[in-house]
Design a protein around this motif. Structure first.
Motif, PDB file in Angstrom:
ATOM      1  N   SER A   1     -10.291  11.727   3.609  1.00  0.00           N
ATOM      2  CA  SER A   1     -10.569  10.954   4.824  1.00  0.00           C
ATOM      3  C   SER A   1      -9.290  10.313   5.371  1.00  0.00           C
ATOM      4  O   SER A   1      -9.005  10.401   6.582  1.00  0.00           O
ATOM      5  CB  SER A   1     -11.608   9.875   4.516  1.00  0.00           C
ATOM      6  OG  SER A   1     -11.779   9.015   5.606  1.00  0.00           O
ATOM      7  N   ASN A   2      -8.506   9.678   4.511  1.00  0.00           N
ATOM      8  CA  ASN A   2      -7.261   9.033   4.958  1.00  0.00           C
ATOM      9  C   ASN A   2      -6.277  10.050   5.518  1.00  0.00           C
ATOM     10  O   ASN A   2      -5.628   9.813   6.551  1.00  0.00           O
ATOM     11  CB  ASN A   2      -6.614   8.280   3.801  1.00  0.00           C
ATOM     12  CG  ASN A   2      -7.343   6.998   3.454  1.00  0.00           C
ATOM     13  OD1 ASN A   2      -8.135   6.492   4.249  1.00  0.00           O
ATOM     14  ND2 ASN A   2      -7.107   6.480   2.268  1.00  0.00           N
ATOM     15  N   THR A   3      -6.155  11.200   4.845  1.00  0.00           N
ATOM     16  CA  THR A   3      -5.224  12.241   5.299  1.00  0.00           C
ATOM     17  C   THR A   3      -5.640  12.784   6.662  1.00  0.00           C
ATOM     18  O   THR A   3      -4.803  12.940   7.561  1.00  0.00           O
ATOM     19  CB  THR A   3      -5.164  13.391   4.275  1.00  0.00           C
ATOM     20  OG1 THR A   3      -4.814  12.870   2.999  1.00  0.00           O
ATOM     21  CG2 THR A   3      -4.129  14.425   4.687  1.00  0.00           C
TER      22      THR A   3
ATOM     23  N   LYS B   1      -7.595  11.373   8.940  1.00  0.00           N
ATOM     24  CA  LYS B   1      -7.516  10.347   9.993  1.00  0.00           C
ATOM     25  C   LYS B   1      -6.084  10.176  10.492  1.00  0.00           C
ATOM     26  O   LYS B   1      -5.833  10.152  11.708  1.00  0.00           O
ATOM     27  CB  LYS B   1      -8.049   9.019   9.465  1.00  0.00           C
ATOM     28  CG  LYS B   1      -9.564   8.961   9.381  1.00  0.00           C
ATOM     29  CD  LYS B   1     -10.037   7.638   8.805  1.00  0.00           C
ATOM     30  CE  LYS B   1     -11.550   7.593   8.684  1.00  0.00           C
ATOM     31  NZ  LYS B   1     -12.026   6.327   8.072  1.00  0.00           N
TER      32      LYS B   1
ATOM     33  N   PRO C   1      -5.229  -3.230   5.391  1.00  0.00           N
ATOM     34  CA  PRO C   1      -5.461  -1.788   5.553  1.00  0.00           C
ATOM     35  C   PRO C   1      -5.844  -1.386   6.987  1.00  0.00           C
ATOM     36  O   PRO C   1      -5.599  -0.253   7.399  1.00  0.00           O
ATOM     37  CB  PRO C   1      -6.626  -1.508   4.587  1.00  0.00           C
ATOM     38  CG  PRO C   1      -6.596  -2.629   3.599  1.00  0.00           C
ATOM     39  CD  PRO C   1      -6.075  -3.820   4.349  1.00  0.00           C
TER      40      PRO C   1
ATOM     41  N   ARG D   1      -2.786   2.604   9.647  1.00  0.00           N
ATOM     42  CA  ARG D   1      -2.732   3.845  10.434  1.00  0.00           C
ATOM     43  C   ARG D   1      -2.079   3.613  11.789  1.00  0.00           C
ATOM     44  O   ARG D   1      -1.304   4.442  12.270  1.00  0.00           O
ATOM     45  CB  ARG D   1      -4.137   4.425  10.595  1.00  0.00           C
ATOM     46  CG  ARG D   1      -4.601   5.222   9.399  1.00  0.00           C
ATOM     47  CD  ARG D   1      -5.890   5.945   9.678  1.00  0.00           C
ATOM     48  NE  ARG D   1      -7.025   5.049   9.737  1.00  0.00           N
ATOM     49  CZ  ARG D   1      -7.748   4.685   8.688  1.00  0.00           C
ATOM     50  NH1 ARG D   1      -7.444   5.146   7.488  1.00  0.00           N
ATOM     51  NH2 ARG D   1      -8.771   3.876   8.810  1.00  0.00           N
TER      52      ARG D   1
ATOM     53  N   ALA E   1      -6.205   2.401   2.675  1.00  0.00           N
ATOM     54  CA  ALA E   1      -5.918   3.153   3.897  1.00  0.00           C
ATOM     55  C   ALA E   1      -4.658   4.002   3.778  1.00  0.00           C
ATOM     56  O   ALA E   1      -4.500   4.973   4.519  1.00  0.00           O
ATOM     57  CB  ALA E   1      -5.762   2.189   5.084  1.00  0.00           C
ATOM     58  N   SER E   2      -3.769   3.659   2.839  1.00  0.00           N
ATOM     59  CA  SER E   2      -2.471   4.341   2.777  1.00  0.00           C
ATOM     60  C   SER E   2      -2.401   5.440   1.728  1.00  0.00           C
ATOM     61  O   SER E   2      -1.465   6.235   1.733  1.00  0.00           O
ATOM     62  CB  SER E   2      -1.361   3.320   2.492  1.00  0.00           C
ATOM     63  OG  SER E   2      -1.555   2.715   1.225  1.00  0.00           O
TER      64      SER E   2
ATOM     65  N   ILE F   1      -2.937   8.849   0.486  1.00  0.00           N
ATOM     66  CA  ILE F   1      -3.277  10.158   1.041  1.00  0.00           C
ATOM     67  C   ILE F   1      -2.995  11.228  -0.012  1.00  0.00           C
ATOM     68  O   ILE F   1      -2.500  10.926  -1.089  1.00  0.00           O
ATOM     69  CB  ILE F   1      -2.473  10.437   2.336  1.00  0.00           C
ATOM     70  CG1 ILE F   1      -0.968  10.310   2.075  1.00  0.00           C
ATOM     71  CG2 ILE F   1      -2.906   9.513   3.458  1.00  0.00           C
ATOM     72  CD1 ILE F   1      -0.104  10.605   3.283  1.00  0.00           C
TER      73      ILE F   1
END
Length: 323
Positions: free
Chosen positions: A97-99, A101, A180, A184, A271-272, A274
């Protein structure tokens, strides 16, 4: 020559042999004619083979319980166990999901600014002013990622200039690098700022090759700036835009670990984190080479599938033109 049942078959066999001979002769003539060009290509081909194709053999460890003492060949085969372990792990959904996004938002937000910049620069008549603006805009691309991240921490820290303005308005500083929710946005916007000038070079060079006769004809017809951009500049940029979009979409999972890893703090990990940072930590820091190779190979397979899908869609929308 192949045996046939009748004379007609024998004639066809002879003709086929002659055709093959003529193709071989053409190839030899071409090699003799362009031998120096092929000689110039040889170092690049050798280096590509050594540094790109030979290392592919190492991907075998993704299917083995790799032990450095045993080597790749002697390590026991485990098949798809590492892939199943990664897909069933609790981190899988978060990492994917993080990657996605960061990649998709980065592609959507970062694709058009270089095009707009190239179109804007194309409208500047004074060459000296244009060159100075280009120099200023290209400069961030040559700044190290480490320095860029250091600048982000400096400007967005609690005592930094950005929070100085925020504190005057709201009365409280914002912990940009620890929250977080901001990761992004900071990652993508700083990437756009750093790469917008360099990414616009291809579009600027394409516009430089547009015939001035088209602009003169448009001026005679009374076209304004927007009409010239719409009917002359954008059609000229269309093939380059298509290729750039396909390549960007094909590498949508290739988020570089360096910047994300350097921007990580203990607070913004949700969030970071990946796939690329996970591979780095599992492979190099923890020493689980086989599992990290499987995760990296999984990432590469998704990239290839996305590249083929986007290329197919683009061909259909662009009259069969793609990679």
């Amino acid at each position: 020559m192949e045996k046939t049942l009748g004379p007609g078959g024998e004639i066809r066999a002879v003709q086929r042999d002659k055709k093959n001979i003529s193709k071989w002769e053409k190839l030899k003539k071409q090699l003799r004619r362009d031998k120096w060009m092929y000689l110039l290509l040889l170092p690049g081909i050798i280096m590509t083979f050594i540094f790109k194709y030979v290392p592919m053999y190492g991907a075998v460890i993704a299917f083995k319980d790799y032990n450095p003492m045993l080597g790749i060949l002697e390590s026991p085969w485990v098949g798809l166990d590492h892939f199943r372990e990664f897909i069933s792990s609790p981190n899988f959904t978060l990492l994917l999901s993080n990657t996605l996004k960061i990649s998709i938002y980065g592609l959507l937000l970062g694709f058009f600014p270089p095009i707009i910049l190239a179109l804007s620069l194309n409208q500047i008549i004074n060459k000296k002013i244009k060159q100075k603006i280009q120099l200023i805009l290209y400069a961030p691309n040559f700044i190290s990622v480490v320095i860029i991240v250091g600048m982000l921490f400096l400007f967005l820290s609690a005592n930094g200039p950005i929070n100085g303005l925020v504190e005057k308005v709201t009365g409280q500083p914002i912990m940009f690098m620890s929250n977080p929710a901001y990761f992004r946005t900071i990652y993508i916007l700083s990437g756009i700022w750093q790469g917008i000038g360099w990414s616009s070079i291809l579009y600027t060079a394409t516009l430089a090759g547009v015939s001035t006769d088209l602009y003169e004809a448009a001026n005679i017809d009374g076209a304004n700036i927007l009409q010239k951009i719409w009917h002359i500049d954008l059609p000229a940029l269309r093939p380059v835009m298509v290729i750039s979009f396909i390549l960007a979409a094909g590498g949508i999972m290739n988020v570089g670990y360096e910047k994300a890893y350097l921007m990580q703090t203990s607070m913004n990990i949700p969030a970071s984190e990946i796939i690329s940072t996970y591979v780095y930590k599992v492979g190099l820091q923890s020493g689980d080479y086989a599992y990290s190779a499987a995760v990296g190979l999984f990432n590469m397979i998704i990239n290839v599938v996305l590249l083929l899908i986007v290329n197919n869609i683009t061909k259909r929308l662009n009259d069969g033109q793609g990679l």
